[in-house]
Design an enzyme around this catalytic site. Structure first.
Site, short mmCIF file in Angstrom:
data_model
loop_
_atom_site.label_atom_id
_atom_site.label_comp_id
_atom_site.label_asym_id
_atom_site.label_seq_id
_atom_site.Cartn_x
_atom_site.Cartn_y
_atom_site.Cartn_z
N LYS A 1 53.90 47.57 26.73
CA LYS A 1 52.68 48.02 26.02
C LYS A 1 52.83 49.25 25.92
CE LYS A 1 47.61 48.03 27.39
NZ LYS A 1 46.59 47.83 28.31
N SER B 1 42.88 45.13 26.53
CA SER B 1 43.73 45.71 25.78
C SER B 1 44.98 45.32 25.82
CB SER B 1 43.51 47.21 26.36
OG SER B 1 44.08 47.54 27.22
N SER C 1 42.11 44.38 31.59
CA SER C 1 42.96 44.50 30.34
C SER C 1 44.42 43.84 30.59
CB SER C 1 43.43 46.01 29.87
OG SER C 1 42.21 46.40 29.50
#
Lengths: 466, 100, 465
Positions: C73, C148, C172
């Site tokens: 990420k 996210s 997330s």
């Protein structure tokens, strides 16, 4: 008009730890190439996290205890949020609600100046303004600072100076900082206002950019006068939102307005989520208290009890090093006489040189003390100096240089007779005026090459001249 | 929490404190701010007079490090991501008021 | 060799060790996949193809992740590699150091195949608010992947890498895992170091894995976890170790909170979760209804205030002087959050908002303590709906926080939780359910998830791309 100045001092002290407050970068930043002591933490890189320096926290506690503060058993760090190019994270990690130390005081010549708090925080980077740009060096970013805030109990510029001197002395005694105002390891910001006729208070002014002790005094005095003048012209008194900040211009010797504070800046303090709280239990606090050296005021009291004059006590207790030297010498004998004797030597002939405690031999002081009647005071002073510089036994030096003072009556009578014969006019003067013996004593000292005991010599001359 | 109507001046002050420029096409942020503030007032339903706050959810304390020096970044690496540098310094022409 | 990219970590490791294929084959297969589909899916912000192939050549397969392509990420700092947090502020930022979790993965032999997309600054539950455009849900590209960590979740669903990592502040990891039909394991707060993860809400940010199976995620967690002296909030224990697998769930009490089934919940989601509960029951667990769990609506408010407050402070370092662009490059969502945060911390409002929220946080923690007296673990839906359509976030003041209402309570309390696939809705969009446990009880989470997975096959399904 009755004028009562009201002064508070905010002092920042840079701790001389090896590493910074929240990271392992070197804390020293003098004469270091810019931006060479930085890391993700003190550079405020994305994702970096702070971990507090244990020694810095302990030293802050130490200082708090030395300032007669209470220690908060539980304290924590908070974020003070504001923007400035030298503040890498856009917030400073400091303490707000629960600082390490609170409610202390210092006695300045019988007047108690209360200390609101002593807390731990981090320093910012350094900015250099050049041609409309700002150059930034973050070597100083993250260096540990202790902030000490006094209550507005200080009554004059002179007293402010004394307070700062005292604070500086204590800090150096504890050994946590060089506390050098010129070098910036101790920074002072006075806040000044004036009470007029016990009724009217001028608005508060915080003064920044004071770079020396003299500067502090001058700035305070300037401000007091300026505020009185301002009040007399505009009649404006202090309220909760008219505190201002003024900068001190040392060249022009005046303060100038820097910024109107809109109420107080909104720093949006909140507890630092990246750092768990710090808990000191009673035992730990006591241990730190025990590790404090005897502090200057107590040292001075100790020395006075030994019979030292105020002056000598003050000089000898001035720094931890000077006290240690004196303590080392008197450790060999506990008499008041020896203490006074040694004190005189330290504050006299040895005052001008920088003493290395390792070169101090208490034995030598004792020897001179035991033989003090054998030498004139001038000779003693010379001997201790020679002894320190050469490392040799002063009695040996005296023997070599033939400096033993003559008190033996026969020898002195020989010298006295010589002097009387050689100075008939002076003898006549003496018969007119007994005070003229001084000249003859002087001649006796000359003839004996300084080795005569002047008191005994005088008595013998007087006897012979009767 | 009373019925906080966020006035234009409060909104501007908040933007200033945040060092943000709210663009003309972003002015609905103000209404969204009001909406959010109104929403969170639901917490008034809970009585917290006897409750102490939880700032640290894993109940740690006294996490301190020894006063040891560790390697720093090289000057080159430290400066490598800056738009403007000069002789080893970061450089900025930003004129930000020292809001200390 | 084709389809190597579809292997799980366990399968890939087996294949590498038995020399059925090489690390280069594995990396190439993933790269081919990315080449074919990622232009559309947009799961990756930065591709590290050249470097990955180079590393594959010299990969040491004796290491636990030797030769394994991993998607990271883009809020993990990866030294020498562009790190953007999907924000234009960091569009050109090359990370100057490695996050601790990243270092651990690298030391274990993982090969970074690329940095995945996220809601800019991790502010969101959709990946629609990325400054680089939304990531699309591989199951239906008209829909969002969640967020996210949407990029990582999509990369897993689309088999663009073998394993991936993300981070969870409140949902997330779990929510995109649920919307993309993969496994998302959020560890206890402090289990994995936050050093080098771009901070969002410092007091709940939890980096963790998103993978294709429970075992894969657990293996990654073993590697990533462990005390970090650079993170003062990290748990003072060595790396977490996978426990023994349970043969059944006899003796375990699992709670089903009624308040986690709000009126707006999608009926198929509800049905799926209840079926999952039944499966667990068949496996020996006792399922208890929990009627008095604190309403998640309070968690929304607590989370909104606390997160946005910390965000407003955490994003203050981005001034464009030492790195990145100046603050005019912030997107609208970031500005929204910073503004609310600054406001709630402001003089006069701190007590009413920030302090109040921290007090309610105590109530939420106490509530969980109370429930965990009655049960060992708690299950429930991850999200009230399956993946929403593109555009769902537009014009919303609090989209993310409202969406994540079912995961915020456990995040606020720092608890571990996992999301695993447990069904599909009638449009074939995945449904996930979550298992939560007390702090540091990832062992329970793992055991329950593992046995459920072993007895179902939802996790084996993949979208047709």
């Amino acid at each position: 008009m009755k004028i009562t100045p009201i002064i508070g001092l905010e002092v920042h002290v840079e701790l001389k730890t090896k590493s910074k407050m929240f990271c392992g970068c070197r804390a020293d930043h003098f004469h270091v190439k810019p931006n060479t002591h930085t890391c993700p933490v003190c550079l405020g890189l994305p994702g970096a996290l702070p971990v507090p320096n244990k020694k810095a926290c302990e030293w802050c506690l130490k200082l708090g205890l030395a300032l007669n503060c209470s220690i908060n058993e539980q304290s924590f760090f908070e974020r003070k949020n504001y923007f400035y190019p030298d503040l890498v994270k856009g917030y400073q990690i400091t303490q707000f609600q629960k600082p390490f130390a609170i409610n202390g005081y210092l006695n300045i010549e019988g007047h108690k100046i209360r200390i609101n708090r002593a807390h731990m925080e981090e320093d910012t980077g350094k900015s250099i303004h050049v041609d409309g740009s700002t150059l930034l060096d973050f070597n100083r970013s993250g260096v540990p600072l202790v902030e000490i805030v006094s209550e507005p109990d200080i009554q004059s510029a002179e007293q402010a100076k004394k307070y700062l001197n005292k604070l500086q002395q204590i800090i150096r005694y504890i050994g946590i900082s060089d506390a050098d105002i010129e070098k910036g390891s101790m920074r002072c910001e006075p806040t000044v206002n004036v009470c007029l006729d016990d009724k009217f208070y001028t608005p508060l002014v915080e003064i920044k950019n004071v770079a020396s002790l003299t500067g502090v005094m001058n700035a305070i005095n300037y401000e007091i006068k300026r505020q009185i003048d301002a009040y007399q012209s505009d009649g404006i008194t202090k309220n909760s939102s008219n505190k201002t900040t003024r900068g001190w211009d040392a060249d022009k010797n005046q303060t100038f307005l820097q910024r109107e504070k809109e109420g107080s800046a909104d720093y949006r303090y909140f507890p630092e989520p990246d750092i768990p709280p710090i808990i000191f239990n009673k035992e730990q606090i006591e241990e730190i208290r025990q590790s404090l050296p005897v502090l200057p005021d107590e040292k001075i009291a100790q020395y006075k009890l030994l019979g030292l004059s105020d002056y000598d006590a003050f000089i000898l207790a001035d720094t931890k090093e000077s006290a240690e030297i004196f303590d080392k010498i008197i450790s060999i004998e506990s008499s008041r006489e020896f203490a006074k004797f040694s004190a005189n030597l330290l504050t006299g002939p040895l005052k001008t040189i920088k003493i290395d405690i390792n070169k101090i031999n208490p034995d030598y002081f004792k020897k001179l003390f035991d033989h003090k009647l054998d030498f004139s005071s001038t000779v003693i002073k010379q001997l201790i100096l020679d002894s320190y510089q050469t490392g040799l036994d002063p009695l040996e030096i005296a023997k070599e240089k033939n400096l033993f003072q003559v008190s033996d009556t026969n020898t002195l009578e020989q010298f006295a007779k010589e002097v009387i014969e050689a100075n008939p006019k002076a003898v006549e003067d003496y018969h007119q005026n007994p005070l003229a013996i001084g000249f003859l004593v002087g001649q006796l000292m000359k003839v004996s090459k300084g080795s005569a005991n002047p008191q005994t010599g005088k008595e013998i001359l007087e006897k012979l001249l009767k | 929490m009373s019925d906080n109507l966020i006035t234009d001046s409060v909104f501007e002050h908040t933007a200033r404190l945040s060092r943000l420029e709210i663009k003309p096409d972003e002015t609905n942020i103000k209404n969204q701010l009001i909406e959010t503030v109104k929403y969170v007032e639901v917490l008034d339903e809970l009585n917290t007079s006897d409750v102490s706050p939880t700032f640290q959810v894993n109940h740690k304390s006294n996490i301190l490090r020894e006063d040891k020096v560790e390697a720093s970044l090289s000057q080159e690496l430290a400066l490598s991501q800056a738009e403007k540098v000069s002789s080893g310094y970061f450089k900025t022409t930003a004129t930000i008021d020292k809001n200390k | 060799m084709t389809d190597l990219n579809k292997l799980t970590l366990s399968e890939a490791r087996k294949g590498l060790k038995s020399k059925k294929f090489t690390p280069t084959d594995l990396v190439q297969s993933c790269l081919d996949r990315i080449k074919s589909f990622d232009k559309k899916l947009n799961a990756f912000v930065t591709l590290c193809d050249e470097e990955a192939l180079k590393q594959a050549k010299t990969a040491d397969i004796s290491l636990p992740l030797g030769g394994i392509p991993i998607a990271i990420k883009d809020n993990y700092l990866t030294k020498g590699i562009r790190t953007t947090a999907s924000s234009l502020v960091l569009d050109e930022y090359i990370a100057q150091y490695d996050a601790t979790a990243m270092k651990k993965l690298k030391n274990a032999g993982a090969i970074i195949i690329g940095k995945t997309n996220l809601d800019a600054w991790a502010h969101g539950s959709s990946t629609e608010t990325s400054d680089y455009g939304p990531t699309l849900n591989p199951w239906n590209t008209d829909h969002l992947p969640g967020g996210s960590s949407g990029g990582s979740a999509a990369a897993m669903a689309a088999d663009e890498a073998i394993v991936s990592v993300g981070s969870e502040t409140a949902g997330s990891i779990r929510q995109p895992a649920a919307w993309c039909g993969v496994v998302g394991f959020k560890p206890t707060y402090g289990r994995v170091s936050r050093y080098g993860i771009i901070a969002m809400k410092s007091s709940t940010d939890s980096p963790g894995p998103l993978c294709k199976t429970v075992d894969d995620a657990a293996t990654l967690l073993e590697i990533m976890s462990g005390h970090d002296p650079y993170d003062a909030t990290s748990i003072e224990e060595d790396s977490w170790k996978k426990p023994e697998i349970r043969q059944n769930l006899n003796g375990l009490k699992i709670g089903l909170p009624l308040s986690y089934f709000p009126s707006q919940i999608q009926p198929e989601v509800k049905k799926s979760i209840l079926e999952a509960a039944e499966t667990l029951k068949k496996l020996g667990a006792q399922i208890l209804e929990l009627p008095d769990v604190l309403d998640p609506k309070y968690s929304i408010a607590v989370y909104t205030i606390l997160q946005r407050s910390e965000v407003s402070s955490n994003l203050a370092r981005f001034d464009g002087i030492r790195y990145g662009h100046d603050r005019s490059f912030f997107g609208t969502e970031a500005k929204r959050r910073i503004m609310l945060g600054t406001y709630s911390l402001s003089a006069g409002y701190y007590d009413a908002y920030y302090l109040k929220a921290q007090k309610v946080r105590t109530l939420i923690c106490q509530d969980f303590d109370k429930q965990f007296q009655k049960v060992d673990a708690i299950i429930g839906p991850v999200s009230p709906t399956t993946a929403l359509k593109l555009g769902a976030t537009k014009g919303q003041a609090m989209f993310g926080e409202l969406q994540d209402m079912l995961v915020e309570p456990s995040s606020i309390a720092g608890l571990p939780g996992i999301s695993i696939p447990c069904g599909f809705d009638k449009t074939a969009l995945p449904i996930g359910f979550q298992i939560m446990a007390p702090q540091k009880r990832e062992d329970l989470v793992y055991q329950i998830a593992k046995i459920f997975e072993d007895n179902t096959d939802y996790h084996t399904k993949r979208p047709k791309l």
